[in-house]
Design a protein around this motif. Sequence first.
Motif, mmCIF file in Angstrom:
data_model
loop_
_atom_site.group_PDB
_atom_site.id
_atom_site.type_symbol
_atom_site.label_atom_id
_atom_site.label_comp_id
_atom_site.label_asym_id
_atom_site.label_seq_id
_atom_site.Cartn_x
_atom_site.Cartn_y
_atom_site.Cartn_z
ATOM 1 N N ASN A 1 -22.243 52.279 56.219
ATOM 2 C CA ASN A 1 -20.973 51.571 56.107
ATOM 3 C C ASN A 1 -21.153 50.065 56.232
ATOM 4 O O ASN A 1 -20.558 49.297 55.491
ATOM 5 N N ILE A 2 -21.957 49.674 57.193
ATOM 6 C CA ILE A 2 -22.156 48.250 57.435
ATOM 7 C C ILE A 2 -23.647 47.956 57.455
ATOM 8 O O ILE A 2 -24.370 48.397 58.346
ATOM 9 N N ALA B 1 -28.621 50.001 49.219
ATOM 10 C CA ALA B 1 -29.132 51.347 48.935
ATOM 11 C C ALA B 1 -28.106 52.443 49.203
ATOM 12 O O ALA B 1 -28.050 53.431 48.478
ATOM 13 N N CYS B 2 -27.323 52.305 50.266
ATOM 14 C CA CYS B 2 -26.363 53.358 50.598
ATOM 15 C C CYS B 2 -24.949 52.966 50.214
ATOM 16 O O CYS B 2 -23.986 53.546 50.721
ATOM 17 N N ASN B 3 -24.837 51.956 49.371
ATOM 18 C CA ASN B 3 -23.532 51.516 48.892
ATOM 19 C C ASN B 3 -22.572 51.234 50.048
ATOM 20 O O ASN B 3 -21.538 51.879 50.188
ATOM 21 N N PRO B 4 -22.905 50.270 50.888
ATOM 22 C CA PRO B 4 -22.110 50.036 52.106
ATOM 23 C C PRO B 4 -20.754 49.405 51.792
ATOM 24 O O PRO B 4 -20.537 48.899 50.702
ATOM 25 N N ASP B 5 -19.857 49.460 52.790
ATOM 26 C CA ASP B 5 -18.550 48.818 52.632
ATOM 27 C C ASP B 5 -18.655 47.335 52.957
ATOM 28 O O ASP B 5 -18.003 46.513 52.344
ATOM 29 N N ILE B 6 -19.478 47.042 53.955
ATOM 30 C CA ILE B 6 -19.623 45.641 54.372
ATOM 31 C C ILE B 6 -21.096 45.287 54.421
ATOM 32 O O ILE B 6 -21.928 46.068 54.891
#
Lengths: 382, 328
Positions: free
Chosen positions: A119-120, A197-202
């Motif tokens: 996520n971050i 890589a993990c397509n974070p939100d922030i």
Amino acid sequence: MSLLEVNDLSIQYEVDDDEVHAVDGVDFSIDRGETYGFVGESGCGKTTLGKSLVHLLDSNGFIADGEIWFDGTLPQWENDRGEPRRDVIENDQYPVREDGKTDLAQLDNEQIRDVRWRNIALIPQSAMNALNPVYKVGDQIVEAIRRHEPNTSVEEADTRARDLLERVGIDPDRADDYAHQFSGGMKQRAVIAMAMACNPDILIADEPTTALDVIIQDRILDELDELQEEFNVSILVISHDISVMAEICDQLAVMYGGKIMESGPKAEVFQESANPYTLGLKNSFPTVKQEQSELVSIPGSPPTLLDPDPGCRFVDRCPFAVDECESSHPPMYDVADAEGGRRVEGDDEKSHRSACYRVDDLETMRTEASKEETWQAITQNH
Amino acid sequence: MTRISARYLGKRIVVSYITLLVIMTLLFALLRSMPGTFISSMITPEMQPEQIQRMREVWGLNEPLWKQYVNFMVNYQTGEFGMSPTNRVPVWDIMIRRLPRTLILFGAAFIVAYIVGPLVGMYLGWLRGSRKDKSIFASSLVMYSMPAFWLAWLFIWLFNYELGWLESTYMYHQFPQFEWTVVSTITNVLHHITLPLISLAFVNWVGVMLVMRPSMNNVTEEDYVFLAQAKGLSERTVMIKHAARNALIPVATQAIVGLAFLIDGSIIIEQVFSWPGIGQLIVNAVISKDYPVAQASFFILAVLVVVMRLLTDVVYTYLDPRIKFGEG
């Protein structure tokens, strides 16, 4: 609705039985796809602030107070549609609110690890040394993907890692290389690729361009900009470099001594600065557009944050200080009202606000602040 | 995937060979400058001068020194170690019987020291400054400061004399009706090897730990360890895969020096525990002035150190990819 909503966040470090108030009662919020910048001198608490969001403080640092409401929940608290489960929201043992936001400040070590990177994603200062020298660059990206998506096969993750590298302008075959075979700019870009890589939100980028030459700096900033567009990621930039902020931020917060002194939309904070510290900071940076013969620095040094005095944090170095400034740190006043000569506290975190008791006397401050004598007068007074 | 080019390896082997030649030269000079000659131990007061003269001739001691040197160098490189004057058998036969015993003890101690040392160092470095770190570190230092032979006596007193769990002399025990099956042989040897092994390993693992602990400590400050944490990896993964893996690199450097200490220590430990290896042989040979045996024992130990150094070098290049292979 905002993606991240930070309320009254305070972070302290325990040093020899004393507490250092590194960040003190900070409020801000970030929208999805927005770039939010924190600017300030070394030791103003901006890095601490960034690290605290995902509990990556040094072992003697802790969140003393405040909430970090994040629009997203842990995988185990979600239903099939990725929304927080009803029972989780209603049960008091989970830090999940009615609107589905989770308070990151209340998560334990195990829980926050699931939030990190997924996520971050936080890119540390000197990201150039952030690649492990004994593993191949590609494998380090694969490791991040497989940590948060254990069902992804190694081959699949490897393909994604190569795509990410290509995306930031690195030949995918270089995934088999080690960090020492990369140039400084390439390492920085590889770490940015890894962060996506993990397509974070922030994405929290701490000093993303420091230690890079100007041309590479520019490319990195463009890269961040493009990635933001493509992945719709929010970026939290932390930097002491005003010119970096001017280039990429939407919203800007100026920090000093653990407090936000001024915040708001970038253009307003820059062009209609309403805080003595921001005005002083601007004086000390060269600009291309403005004719400025000499740079004026702010005399003195940042305050020690060990048991800070009750007054405004900037009072010792401020040329406009009055008696009221010694009493308590000023709240955030709305600048639009102040332009009209009224001193009203601003509640809207997105609007232009300034923490200064003399905010209603803006014209005087702006004119005086550009003069060198104004600042030199402080040294004589102290 | 091979990281090491044949050229690099070849170069290291040549350097090792030259090292051995230098050691052999020193050994030659050292033993000839000691009082007495190779035949001193065989000369008795009743001998006629002609007999002694004949013996000198047989042993090649009448040759000019340079020729003795050339003979020595050639013989040693062809595996010709000469005869033992005290035992009246070829030195080579003694060596071939003794070497495996030393290798077992030394090898086991090496493995134990270089497994326990890095592991303990890793934990202490990771928990730096904690009470656990301080207490374990302090007590290992106390142990480390004790002379190996004294620690060995302490172990003998406790485990052999007081508790009677373990044996303190020789490699195995020959009971009159002992059945030599695989299991019984192993337990028999284990009973004997344990005390010399822990005595030898104990002093040495602390040396390894003393390198690993600060190295680990430094590595935890590195940005890549921070990034590993930021990636959400578990503390265990961060500690072992990201921190310890890097902290091991200086340990490999330490191993090059540590090896010599370990061999050093094995001479003393073999003596204390009457372990019938090369170390004990050296001491006996020096006391009985058996120069050919002493010379060959020193040589064998030197070969051991040089070969182990070569291996460490190879391990080093695998540990740190920043070292360019085939160059330098």
